[in-house]
Motif scaffolding. Sequence first.
Motif, PDB file in Angstrom:
ATOM      1  N   PRO A 230       0.693  -1.309  -0.081  1.00 48.27           N
ATOM      2  CA  PRO A 230      -0.083  -0.148   0.045  1.00 48.27           C
ATOM      3  C   PRO A 230       0.955   1.302   0.131  1.00 48.27           C
ATOM      4  O   PRO A 230       0.323   2.340  -0.345  1.00 48.27           O
ATOM      5  N   ASP A 231       2.131   1.323   0.516  1.00 50.36           N
ATOM      6  CA  ASP A 231       3.018   2.371   0.699  1.00 50.36           C
ATOM      7  C   ASP A 231       3.815   2.416  -0.704  1.00 50.36           C
ATOM      8  O   ASP A 231       4.658   3.252  -0.735  1.00 50.36           O
ATOM      9  N   TYR A 272      -0.119   5.455  -5.239  1.00 44.23           N
ATOM     10  CA  TYR A 272      -0.218   5.249  -3.531  1.00 44.23           C
ATOM     11  C   TYR A 272      -0.514   6.709  -2.951  1.00 44.23           C
ATOM     12  O   TYR A 272       0.444   7.537  -3.678  1.00 44.23           O
TER      13      TYR A 272
END
Length: 442
Positions: A230-231, A272
């Motif tokens: 997710p990062d 992201y």
Amino acid sequence: MADTLLDELFHWLRIPSISTGGGDPAEIEKAAEWAAAKVRAAGGEAELLTVREGGNPLVIGELRASKDADSAPTVLIYGHYDVQGAEPLDLWTTPPFEPVVRDGRVFARGAADDKGNFLPLLAAACDLATEGALPVNVRVAVEGEEEAGGESISQWLKDDPRGADAAIVYDSGMVSPELPAITVGLRGVHLVTFDVRAADRDLHSGMYGGSALNALHALHQGLAAVIPGPDGRVREELRAGIAPPTDEERASWAELPSGQESLDAAGARPAYPGAADEFIERNGSDTAVDVDQIVAGDARTVIPAVARATVSIRVAPGQDVVAIGAELERLIREALPAGAEMTVVSAHTAPPAHFPADSPVLQIAGRAIERAAGVAPAFTRSGGAIPFVADLSEKGIPTIVTGFVLPDDPFHAPDESFSLRGLELGYKSARELLTGLAELGS
């Protein structure tokens, strides 16, 4: 100088030296001979050299320093004479191999990549030799396979016992029309295509769905083990060995367009939250994994037996591309469900490169380009790879990677162009670079 240089560029651009399929070997040799003849006309030596069967000729030559050649530093200059194909032809405003000037730009295939970009460097070396003012020995290496893999030039450098004190590569661009750049870091790449097999043949989803292993499901499970989180970062096993940017590099990034501007210009959306803020550093200094293609199944109710994927991992300076590529493949393979088999179909690897911005050669280069352009260049990193630059790095030859293509000069596209200002600034910078590198002998 300007009119002569432009006339010479037009002659070179008219030769359709296409290396990517459909090119005429006679035209490829003609383009190589054109560069060799220019070196000979300046009093140097040059030959066409074929180092592998079926390879396009290399132009290998030398211009000796005008005085004290035996003790003068040696500088290798590199470019490529081959070009991409020009299709679709109907999208060109004018024919791709009939160069024209419009609105301060030269339009032709190869105008930016790399004939127009490299010629000012070659011309400056030849002019300094003709004037009796060349302070360094210049080794010339011009290849004809850069657009098709560059195997010949890599083999030549590997076998070359002589080397050089520094190299200049004109095969990149400016940050903006006002700001030149020196590329000090290039990411490497491991590109792998592989099959995941889950059955002997395709199966009907009504009869076997939910019970039989699905190759696409298995493939997705394997890919999930390596795609960014997710990062936006990949797992730590794939980031091993990264060399962080130097303080000098970071300081020069203040003059670069923001990450959001870069993404917007490409029509891209952030991957992201915070991707735009981290773009400059992440794009050249961190590892990235991308799924480039998946081929499997069809639109019918079929459980595919085999799914094929192509995945690329861009490795940062400092990383071992062979080790990281092997780790990528291991992680995918081990994440597959029981019964799924992975077979590598093809793989291509190019190592990263890094040349410290505070090194003597890069400091000389920065001062030289500042004298020519009136502004200090930015020290940038590129997310892409130039295999020959990586070869130079592995050979231990400090390399100045620069060029004067503008951000809106389309590469590999219809209406490829190169600005007349880039031609002039490239020539001025080349003279300053070759003159400045004489310091290496003091």
